[in-house]
Design an enzyme around this catalytic site. Structure first.
Site, PDB file in Angstrom:
ATOM      1  N   HIS A  53      50.647  38.748  53.658  1.00 57.29           N
ATOM      2  CA  HIS A  53      51.473  38.769  54.862  1.00 57.29           C
ATOM      3  C   HIS A  53      50.633  38.446  56.097  1.00 57.29           C
ATOM      4  O   HIS A  53      49.397  38.554  56.098  1.00 57.29           O
ATOM      5  CB  HIS A  53      52.133  40.136  55.037  1.00 57.29           C
ATOM      6  N   GLU A  70      52.699  47.451  49.063  1.00 63.54           N
ATOM      7  CA  GLU A  70      51.327  47.845  49.396  1.00 63.54           C
ATOM      8  C   GLU A  70      50.923  49.106  48.633  1.00 63.54           C
ATOM      9  O   GLU A  70      51.788  49.895  48.208  1.00 63.54           O
ATOM     10  CB  GLU A  70      51.253  48.091  50.907  1.00 63.54           C
TER      11      GLU A  70
END
Length: 326
Positions: A97, A179
């Site tokens: 990201h 994550e």
């Protein structure tokens, strides 16, 4: 003569007149009716005799090598594997990201859950550039996206998709790409001590309080990889893009290429919106790593030039800190 005695008929001249040659003639020239009956019996027995002789011949002859019992099943399985290879994509792109607001201000973690942290303005620009770069690599062919459900990854995908025709994109959200969980919130006063513990234990084994260890992420990434490979062997787009997080992508590479834990600790996370390219050349059944992976040493992958600052998966440790543990 008593009543129980059987009378004996005497031999008369009529009986004695029977020539001996008649008896001999009957022996040397069989009755035609008997001869025909014998032929009929022989004709009836001949097929059975031929079958018995043939069976004996086959059993005594040296037979050619026979096919294994599961030959046709193996052939069908092999054919399916070949067809699956033809459907598999040629490229697999792994994209971290863009820069998040917490990458620049870690104290945000104390008040905002990790999954709700957005991109920074710089992260928006990085994602836009990454989309243009991917478009140049993929062209107008269909592309399949797999995206982490975290807000910063969704925002990265939205910026990347602007470079593509909407009709060529298919997207799937997968929670296994999230994550590593560091806990619901991160107290700025406690995190430096926790990171120091992690440095001693190693990021693969260290488990955050109320969170995950790197090994936990490895397990769910392994499950995702199994799903991904099965999807690829069906009808899949020529290119696949996975948008996720630094340590998650590093563990995905570790799992696919069978890196050791030592190699995992040596390798660095991708930078924000860095694109890691895996290619399957000449219909090979496996992907090859085409991107130079940065590492602490050149022992495993490739050494990064000293003038390039080292990225970090911990917002609480300045990038390029040589004492930080991965």
């Amino acid at each position: 003569m008593s009543a129980h005695e059987v009378p004996i008929t005497p031999i008369t001249a009529q009986h004695a007149a029977i020539p001996h040659t008649t008896t001999v003639s009957n022996c040397t020239e069989p009755d035609p009716r008997l001869t025909q009956n014998s032929k009929d019996v022989e004709e009836e027995r001949r097929p059975h005799a031929v079958a018995v002789a043939t069976s004996a011949l086959i059993s005594t002859a040296s037979a050619p090598p026979s096919l294994p019992p599961d030959f046709f099943a193996q052939f069908v399985s092999w054919k399916r594997e070949v067809q699956a290879l033809l459907h598999m994509p040629r490229y697999l792109f792994l994209v971290r990201h863009g820069e998040s607001t917490a990458n620049t201000n870690p104290e945000i973690y104390a008040t905002v859950p990790d999954n709700k942290i957005p991109l920074s303005p710089t992260g928006d620009e990085q994602a836009t550039l990454a989309g243009r770069h991917l478009k140049g690599l993929i062209g107008d062919k269909p592309v399949q996206f797999f995206v982490s459900p975290y807000l910063r990854c969704e925002m990265t995908f939205q910026k990347i998709r602007e470079a593509f025709d909407p009709h060529q994109i298919n997207v799937r959200e997968d929670p296994r790409l999230r994550e590593q969980e560091w806990g619901n919130y991160q107290d700025p006063k406690e995190m430096p001590a926790i990171i120091e513990q992690r440095r001693h234990v190693g990021s693969f084994y260290f488990r955050f309080p109320s969170g995950e260890s790197g090994a936990d992420v490895y397990d769910r990434v392994s499950q995702f990889l199994g799903t991904l490979l099965r999807e690829m062997k069906k009808s899949c787009a020529p290119s696949v893009v996975v948008i996720s997080h630094g340590i998650t992508l590093r563990l995905l590479l570790m799992r696919y290429f069978h890196w050791t834990v030592e190699a995992f600790h040596d390798v660095w996370n991708p930078s924000n919106c860095e694109i890691v390219t895996l290619e399957r050349p000449n219909n090979s059944p496996t992907f090859q790593l085409k991107t130079l992976i940065r590492s602490n040493t050149s022992k495993y992958i490739h050494e990064m030039p000293a003038e390039v600052p080292r990225p970090t998966d911990s917002p609480w440790i300045p990038a390029g800190n040589p004492t930080s543990s991965w």
